[in-house]
Design an enzyme around this catalytic site. Structure first.
Site, PDB file in Angstrom:
ATOM      1  N   CYS A   2      30.573  47.144  32.265  1.00 23.56           N
ATOM      2  CA  CYS A   2      30.191  46.647  30.955  1.00 23.56           C
ATOM      3  C   CYS A   2      29.094  47.552  30.383  1.00 23.56           C
ATOM      4  O   CYS A   2      28.144  47.911  31.076  1.00 23.56           O
ATOM      5  CB  CYS A   2      29.679  45.213  30.960  1.00 23.56           C
ATOM      6  SG  CYS A   2      30.900  44.031  31.528  1.00 23.56           S
ATOM      7  N   ARG A  27      32.268  52.511  30.774  1.00 23.98           N
ATOM      8  CA  ARG A  27      31.798  51.472  31.689  1.00 23.98           C
ATOM      9  C   ARG A  27      32.739  50.275  31.754  1.00 23.98           C
ATOM     10  O   ARG A  27      32.558  49.377  32.582  1.00 23.98           O
ATOM     11  CB  ARG A  27      30.406  50.977  31.256  1.00 23.98           C
ATOM     12  CG  ARG A  27      29.368  52.078  31.243  1.00 23.98           C
ATOM     13  CD  ARG A  27      28.037  51.534  30.785  1.00 23.98           C
ATOM     14  NE  ARG A  27      27.479  50.619  31.750  1.00 23.98           N
ATOM     15  CZ  ARG A  27      26.709  50.959  32.764  1.00 23.98           C
ATOM     16  NH1 ARG A  27      26.415  52.211  32.959  1.00 23.98           N
ATOM     17  NH2 ARG A  27      26.248  50.044  33.585  1.00 23.98           N
ATOM     18  N   TRP A  75      34.087  45.076  31.187  1.00 19.36           N
ATOM     19  CA  TRP A  75      34.935  45.187  32.380  1.00 19.36           C
ATOM     20  C   TRP A  75      34.962  43.771  32.948  1.00 19.36           C
ATOM     21  O   TRP A  75      33.956  43.258  33.420  1.00 19.36           O
ATOM     22  CB  TRP A  75      34.347  46.174  33.386  1.00 19.36           C
ATOM     23  CG  TRP A  75      35.267  46.486  34.519  1.00 19.36           C
ATOM     24  CD1 TRP A  75      36.273  47.406  34.532  1.00 19.36           C
ATOM     25  CD2 TRP A  75      35.259  45.879  35.820  1.00 19.36           C
ATOM     26  NE1 TRP A  75      36.895  47.409  35.751  1.00 19.36           N
ATOM     27  CE2 TRP A  75      36.298  46.479  36.568  1.00 19.36           C
ATOM     28  CE3 TRP A  75      34.496  44.890  36.430  1.00 19.36           C
ATOM     29  CZ2 TRP A  75      36.582  46.126  37.873  1.00 19.36           C
ATOM     30  CZ3 TRP A  75      34.780  44.541  37.735  1.00 19.36           C
ATOM     31  CH2 TRP A  75      35.811  45.152  38.448  1.00 19.36           C
ATOM     32  N   ASN A 101      25.865  42.189  31.013  1.00 15.92           N
ATOM     33  CA  ASN A 101      26.489  42.996  32.054  1.00 15.92           C
ATOM     34  C   ASN A 101      26.069  42.369  33.376  1.00 15.92           C
ATOM     35  O   ASN A 101      24.886  42.126  33.583  1.00 15.92           O
ATOM     36  CB  ASN A 101      25.973  44.438  31.950  1.00 15.92           C
ATOM     37  CG  ASN A 101      26.410  45.301  33.106  1.00 15.92           C
ATOM     38  OD1 ASN A 101      27.437  45.043  33.732  1.00 15.92           O
ATOM     39  ND2 ASN A 101      25.635  46.335  33.391  1.00 15.92           N
ATOM     40  N   GLY A 102      27.035  42.071  34.257  1.00 17.25           N
ATOM     41  CA  GLY A 102      26.678  41.508  35.557  1.00 17.25           C
ATOM     42  C   GLY A 102      27.378  40.187  35.801  1.00 17.25           C
ATOM     43  O   GLY A 102      28.348  39.846  35.124  1.00 17.25           O
ATOM     44  N   GLU A 482      39.542  63.677  48.359  1.00 17.26           N
ATOM     45  CA  GLU A 482      39.187  63.687  46.937  1.00 17.26           C
ATOM     46  C   GLU A 482      40.424  63.984  46.071  1.00 17.26           C
ATOM     47  O   GLU A 482      40.631  63.356  45.028  1.00 17.26           O
ATOM     48  CB  GLU A 482      38.079  64.729  46.699  1.00 17.26           C
ATOM     49  CG  GLU A 482      37.671  64.948  45.266  1.00 17.26           C
ATOM     50  CD  GLU A 482      37.093  63.716  44.558  1.00 17.26           C
ATOM     51  OE1 GLU A 482      36.829  62.695  45.223  1.00 17.26           O
ATOM     52  OE2 GLU A 482      36.938  63.781  43.333  1.00 17.26           O
ATOM     53  N   LYS A 486      41.865  61.434  43.219  1.00 15.03           N
ATOM     54  CA  LYS A 486      42.074  61.835  41.818  1.00 15.03           C
ATOM     55  C   LYS A 486      43.498  61.474  41.380  1.00 15.03           C
ATOM     56  O   LYS A 486      43.707  60.957  40.291  1.00 15.03           O
ATOM     57  CB  LYS A 486      41.860  63.344  41.630  1.00 15.03           C
ATOM     58  CG  LYS A 486      40.433  63.805  41.687  1.00 15.03           C
ATOM     59  CD  LYS A 486      39.659  63.599  40.407  1.00 15.03           C
ATOM     60  CE  LYS A 486      38.735  62.428  40.449  1.00 15.03           C
ATOM     61  NZ  LYS A 486      37.698  62.303  41.379  1.00 15.03           N
ATOM     62  N   GLU A 489      43.933  57.556  41.061  1.00 14.98           N
ATOM     63  CA  GLU A 489      43.251  56.868  39.954  1.00 14.98           C
ATOM     64  C   GLU A 489      43.733  57.341  38.599  1.00 14.98           C
ATOM     65  O   GLU A 489      43.710  56.580  37.638  1.00 14.98           O
ATOM     66  CB  GLU A 489      41.725  56.995  40.073  1.00 14.98           C
ATOM     67  CG  GLU A 489      41.181  58.384  39.904  1.00 14.98           C
ATOM     68  CD  GLU A 489      39.662  58.451  40.006  1.00 14.98           C
ATOM     69  OE1 GLU A 489      38.994  57.475  39.675  1.00 14.98           O
ATOM     70  OE2 GLU A 489      39.169  59.510  40.432  1.00 14.98           O
ATOM     71  N   HIS A 505      49.799  61.906  64.289  1.00 17.96           N
ATOM     72  CA  HIS A 505      49.481  60.641  64.963  1.00 17.96           C
ATOM     73  C   HIS A 505      49.916  59.439  64.132  1.00 17.96           C
ATOM     74  O   HIS A 505      49.426  58.332  64.337  1.00 17.96           O
ATOM     75  CB  HIS A 505      47.982  60.578  65.275  1.00 17.96           C
ATOM     76  CG  HIS A 505      47.543  61.675  66.180  1.00 17.96           C
ATOM     77  ND1 HIS A 505      47.863  61.706  67.528  1.00 17.96           N
ATOM     78  CD2 HIS A 505      46.860  62.825  65.934  1.00 17.96           C
ATOM     79  CE1 HIS A 505      47.372  62.804  68.069  1.00 17.96           C
ATOM     80  NE2 HIS A 505      46.763  63.507  67.112  1.00 17.96           N
ATOM     81  N   LYS A 604      33.506  53.296  35.199  1.00 17.67           N
ATOM     82  CA  LYS A 604      32.834  54.431  35.836  1.00 17.67           C
ATOM     83  C   LYS A 604      31.675  53.999  36.718  1.00 17.67           C
ATOM     84  O   LYS A 604      31.471  54.532  37.799  1.00 17.67           O
ATOM     85  CB  LYS A 604      32.330  55.408  34.775  1.00 17.67           C
ATOM     86  CG  LYS A 604      31.779  56.664  35.396  1.00 17.67           C
ATOM     87  CD  LYS A 604      31.779  57.794  34.439  1.00 17.67           C
ATOM     88  CE  LYS A 604      31.364  59.077  35.124  1.00 17.67           C
ATOM     89  NZ  LYS A 604      32.381  59.566  36.070  1.00 17.67           N
TER      90      LYS A 604
END
Ligand code: M6R
Length: 609
Positions: A2, A27, A75, A101-102, A482, A486, A489, A505, A604
């Site tokens: 948010c 955000r 969000w 936010n929260g 990484e 990428k 997402e 394995h 983010k």
């Protein structure tokens, strides 16, 4: 998660607030909303599910005039992403507007009390309780009202509150989550981060835990929850407005990939002495402190965790210190063995990630020394750590990290070399030689970027794949992780990264005819073993895409597609191998018609545990 903005001044608040929200949209982008107030007029609230552009379309023909405004980009946590749950939330009379936010953990108890006292909820959110509590308790002093409410709230929050009867006052409060004040001339701002207001001012002040901000056109007062005024330091933000804009690129992510050579130069800049050795005063550690370190623990999440893994290889090699890398979300719950001779390095682009912040708090409670490696000056993690080494990457707006990872890895090399220099585990000439290699990296990254034509073509070929595997050895392993992150997402493709030696394995069972396998194979002492691993997957039908060093032909016979990178020291290769994987993932996602700046379900800055 948010993004929040608050403004009071002389400009039309709607323009300022929407401008801030545009920069904060990374955000969260489930919904957006604004509340605008003009002296003598009613408070106007507009909100809409979906991205900010939906709200902008919705209000395009409205006249929302006023010099005080608050705004939010969401969000979702409590309640689905609908118009009804979009912020700002209002009280029964529509005179109070709140953005948040929260999460307010005791909101159900508070809701029950409010309903018994006759309030009607119009959303499923936890936030709305605050609007109704302000309605009940307001007696002409909005800041005092917010302070009293904060004492009753459990959880994490940043709240920004406007009241129709206070046309020159925005009140904001913070617990655990980020809030920054922007100080202007005849106008003042609050935001989740400085990008909310850098178009207007670069003078900022961070807000500490359990503090309440009274923002007026003519000034700012910050108090604790008992109403005692508290001092704070202001700082100047170097980031310019252009850095937070797309600068001619269609997507922030593409711009940020291109910015990587300059970003690495910034990370390295000014950190060498005239004698070619490092000086990192930022670490705030005496030479004796450095020599007393017995172990290093690196805590981080997501891509920053991958940067931390590269740091482990570098610090162990150069400093002969034991290094553990821990996902921050796991760290404090396993009762880690940490003491006064432990150096904990918290790696976080935003400096606000809740899991990493809690790991920092836990480490400090165990008397460890904590160093933040972060991009964000004034962030909570930087302020709560013993010291901060800033990566200086400039604002990263796209949700997927690119230049942040690149600069974090560079910073980890700097930390490793500095520890080695002070502890004497590498002699001065060797440290100088490694630093010289590092200073060549920006040009080499540029060279890789200039060669990305074939990678774009490859992306079109891979557009419809459902699964891609990434293999690497040594420092190639974190980069395989990484690369897979990428692709997941951005393109929503099932991608996994493995140490190449591990694949037999179990994971090799995933390989079938045509499965794309990206192999990170820069020139390295383990090259021969990696060549064997490539043959193993190819024998089972894999389509091998190999990232290899210029002139190295040892792996060529086993590569269906080869992507070349320039030569550098093997420990530094992540800074080059990462680039084609960023471009490949972005281009596959674009070929699939996806928004690479705002992938689904993500935000983010992850400020909830
Ligand atoms: O701000 P942080 O570096 O603490 O963020 C940690 C992760 O959320 C972040 O690295 C995330 O995994 C990336 N944006 C993914 O590209």
């Amino acid at each position: 998660m948010c993004g929040i903005v608050g403004y009071v001044g002389e400009q039309q608040a709607l323009d300022v607030v929407l401008g801030g929200l545009r920069r904060l949209e990374y955000r969260g982008y489930d919904s957006a909303g604004v509340a605008i107030l003009d002296a003598g007029s009613a408070l106007r609230v507009e909100r809409k599910a979906g991205k900010l552009s939906n709200l902008e379309k919705e209000i395009a023909d409205l006249s929302l005039r006023g010099t005080l405004g608050i705004g939010h980009t969401r969000w979702a946590t409590h309640g689905p992403p609908t118009d009804r749950n979009a912020h700002p939330h209002v009280d029964c009379a529509g005179k109070v507007a709140v953005v948040h936010n929260g999460t307010i953990e005791n909101f159900e108890v508070l809701v029950r009390g409010l309903e018994q006292r006759g309030h009607h909820r119009t959303s499923d959110t936890d936030t709305e309780v605050v609007a109704h509590l302000v309605e009940e308790r307001y007696d002409g002093d909005l800041a005092a009202t917010v302070r009293s409410i904060c004492k009753d709230l459990e959880g994490s929050f940043v709240l920004v509150v406007a009241h129709q009867d206070e046309p020159d006052l925005v009140v904001a409060a913070r617990r655990n989550l980020p809030l920054v004040i922007g100080l202007g001339e005849g106008e003042n701002f609050v935001g989740s981060d400085v990008t909310a207001f850098i178009a207007h001012t670069r003078e900022a002040r961070a807000v500490d835990q359990d503090q309440v901000v009274e923002l007026r056109r003519g000034g700012v007062v910050v108090t604790d929850l008992d109403g005692q005024a508290v001092e704070g330091e202001t700082y100047h933000v170097d980031w310019d407005t252009a850095a937070a804009e797309k600068g001619g690129h269609e997507f922030f992510m593409l711009k940020e990939i291109e910015e990587q050579p300059a970003a690495v130069r910034e990370t390295l800049g000014g950190r060498m002495q005239e004698d070619g050795l490092l000086h990192l005063d930022e670490l705030s550690m005496s030479d004796e402190d450095v020599r007393d370190i017995e172990q290093v623990i690196i805590v981080a999440c997501g891509s920053s965790y991958h940067s931390g893994l590269v740091g482990k290889y570098a610090i162990e090699r150069w400093c002969r210190l034991p290094v553990q890398v821990e996902m921050a979300s796991e760290f404090r719950y396993r009762d880690p063995v940490v003491g006064r001779n432990t150096l904990v390095i918290a790696v976080s682009q935003s400096g606000e990630t809740a899991d990493t912040l809690e790991a920092v708090r836990h480490a400090r409670s165990q008397r460890a020394k904590v160093l933040a490696v972060t991009n964000t000056v004034g962030s909570t993690i930087s302020r709560e750590s013993d010291a901060a080494l800033y990566t200086r990457g400039g604002p990263e707006v796209a949700v997927a990290s690119t230049k942040a990872v690149m600069t974090q890895i560079t910073a980890m090399y700097l930390v490793g070399l500095y520890l080695a220099q002070v502890r004497g585990t590498r002699d001065a000439d060797e440290v100088r030689a490694h630093l010289a290699d590092l200073h060549e990296i920006p040009d080499l990254v540029q060279e890789v970027l200039d060669r990305m034509g074939p990678v774009r073509k490859l992306a079109r070929e891979l557009r419809d794949e459902e699964r891609v595997l990434f293999l690497g050895r040594h420092v190639g392993y974190p980069m395989a992780l990484e690369g897979a992150l990428k692709l997941k997402e951005l393109a929503y493709i099932g991608a996994e990264g493995f140490p190449a030696g591990e694949i037999k394995h179990g994971p090799i069972a995933l390989v079938e005819e045509g499965t794309p396998v990206v192999v990170l194979a820069p020139r390295h002492a383990l090259q021969a073993k990696l060549v064997n691993n490539v043959q193993e997957v190819r024998a089972r039908g894999a389509r091998t895409i190999v990232i290899a060093t210029d002139g190295d032909e040892s792996i060529t016979p086993y590569a269906d597609t080869i992507i070349r990178i320039p030569d550098t020291k093997s420990l530094l290769t992540p800074l080059l191998t990462i680039v084609p994987m960023q471009v490949l993932s972005a281009e596959i996602a674009l070929a699939r018609g996806l928004d690479i700046d705002q992938p689904r379900n993500l935000a983010k800055s992850v400020t909830v545990e």
